[in-house]
Design an enzyme around this catalytic site. Structure first.
Site, short mmCIF file in Angstrom:
data_model
loop_
_atom_site.label_atom_id
_atom_site.label_comp_id
_atom_site.label_asym_id
_atom_site.label_seq_id
_atom_site.Cartn_x
_atom_site.Cartn_y
_atom_site.Cartn_z
N ILE A 211 -10.45 4.71 -7.01
CA ILE A 211 -10.85 3.68 -6.04
C ILE A 211 -9.58 3.08 -5.46
CG2 ILE A 211 -12.18 1.57 -5.63
CD1 ILE A 211 -13.48 1.96 -8.36
N HIS A 212 -9.47 3.06 -4.13
CA HIS A 212 -8.32 2.39 -3.53
C HIS A 212 -8.58 1.87 -2.12
CE1 HIS A 212 -7.84 6.21 -1.40
NE2 HIS A 212 -7.08 5.55 -0.55
N ARG A 213 -9.67 2.31 -1.46
CA ARG A 213 -9.90 1.94 -0.07
C ARG A 213 -10.13 0.45 0.08
NH1 ARG A 213 -9.80 5.75 4.47
NH2 ARG A 213 -9.85 7.80 3.50
N ARG B 239 -2.93 -1.29 -6.86
CA ARG B 239 -3.68 -2.40 -6.25
C ARG B 239 -5.03 -2.56 -6.94
NH1 ARG B 239 -5.09 -1.97 0.01
NH2 ARG B 239 -6.31 -0.22 -0.77
#
Length: 347
Positions: free
Chosen positions: A206-208, A241
């Protein structure tokens, strides 16, 4: 006539895409490539390792622009890229994908009247709330050469009035995937390091921004993954992040083993032997197909519609896959050579 090509990269997916194209350009023998790293991904595990593993030449310039908001980051990149382009005087600027580095490279070159070539042109999710969608559209509309991975991408550009300089070349990511697992198998296996067996786990990433910038949505994605992990345990290389957000919100998902980000070869091997992939990454959606691993996309739409139609991918909001078939649009693993040939013809 020999070309001086200035290539702009800044994020993990771009390092991977640039590798086979840079090798193909070098094989031509008469062109000079200047690699510029904007610094968008600056952590060693998200940057340096990819240059080493994929044998990409060390960047001639590292702009060290990172950890800023979209506007500030893009503006700083634009300023620094303009200075590099004025100093290097390239004949053409080569950009990849849909990041802030992509659009900054495109705009800096266009304002200096330097032709732009965009690899992965024509992709559309049709969601203008995604910063990546804005970057794609803007980059395409200032590019002289548009290298499309699929026929759908060509059609998308035609709908926007872009037909000149458009070429369907296949997918450069497929070029890399064809030999990555074989190369990774010759190293110490990431599966042995993690103590897991093939097909006994799923991979998640997950990063969007659409998932990480909305706390309520992020909580729902984390809960969905925890539920999915009840059926198949999940291994999740965690973007810095994303880890920071999880720690801030006190989220410790059940059934998920969180590990540090992986280099490309280890990630390719982990994906190749997985039972499934859960991701919001455009690149990993395709890589799952390349390795013939079913994928669930943790977004409400995807620009890689072929993977949905071919039954190898589905959105997390859907319950079932369509019947499975191959995707001929992605080519035969020779996209990078074709791109290099077209660049030479543009000289």
């Amino acid at each position: 006539m020999p070309l001086t090509i200035l290539t702009v990269v800044g994020a993990r997916p771009q390092f991977i895409k640039a590798a086979p194209v840079s090798h193909a350009i070098a094989a031509l023998g008469d062109h000079r490539e200047i690699l510029v790293h904007t610094g968008q991904h600056f952590d060693a595990s998200m940057s340096d390792v990819f240059f080493e593993e994929l044998a990409i030449p060390k960047p001639a310039h590292n702009l060290e622009v990172n950890s800023l908001g979209h506007g500030a980051m893009t503006g700083r990149m634009l300023e620094k890229l303009e200075a590099v382009m004025l100093a290097e005087k390239p004949d053409l600027v080569l950009i990849y994908g849909d990041t802030n580095s992509t659009v900054a490279g495109a705009l800096a070159a266009a304002k200096l009247h330097i032709p732009v070539a965009h690899v992965e042109a024509g992709l559309r999710s049709f969601n203008r709330r995604m910063p990546e969608e804005i970057n794609r559209v803007m980059a395409d509309h200032v590019s002289a050469l548009l290298f499309c991975p699929t026929e759908t991408a060509v059609t998308n550009l035609a709908r926007e009035g872009l037909t000149k300089g458009v070429h369907q070349v296949g997918d450069v990511m497929y070029d890399v995937a064809l030999h990555a697992v074989r190369q990774a198998e010759g190293r110490r296996s990431i599966l042995d390091e993690l103590g897991i067996a093939p097909k006994s786990y799923a991979v998640a990433t997950i990063h969007r921004a659409e998932n990480t910038d909305d706390p309520e949505r992020f909580d729902r994605v984390a809960a969905w993954l925890s539920k999915a992990g009840e059926e198949t345990p999940i291994v999740m290389p965690v973007h810095p992040r994303t880890r920071k957000l999880m720690e801030a919100r006190g989220i410790v998902p059940a059934n998920i083993r969180m590990i540090a980000p992986l280099g490309y070869l280890d990630m390719a091997l982990l994906t190749h032997h997985a039972a499934g992939v859960f991701t919001d990454s455009g690149g990993l959606q395709k890589e799952a197909y390349f390795h013939r691993v079913p994928c669930v996309t943790l977004r409400d739409e995807t620009e890689w519609v072929e993977t949905i139609e071919a039954g190898w991918n589905r959105l997390w909001t859907e319950e079932a896959y369509k019947p499975r078939r191959d995707i001929p649009d992605y080519g035969t693993g020779e996209a990078s050579g074709l791109i290099a040939k077209l660049l030479r013809e543009a000289a």
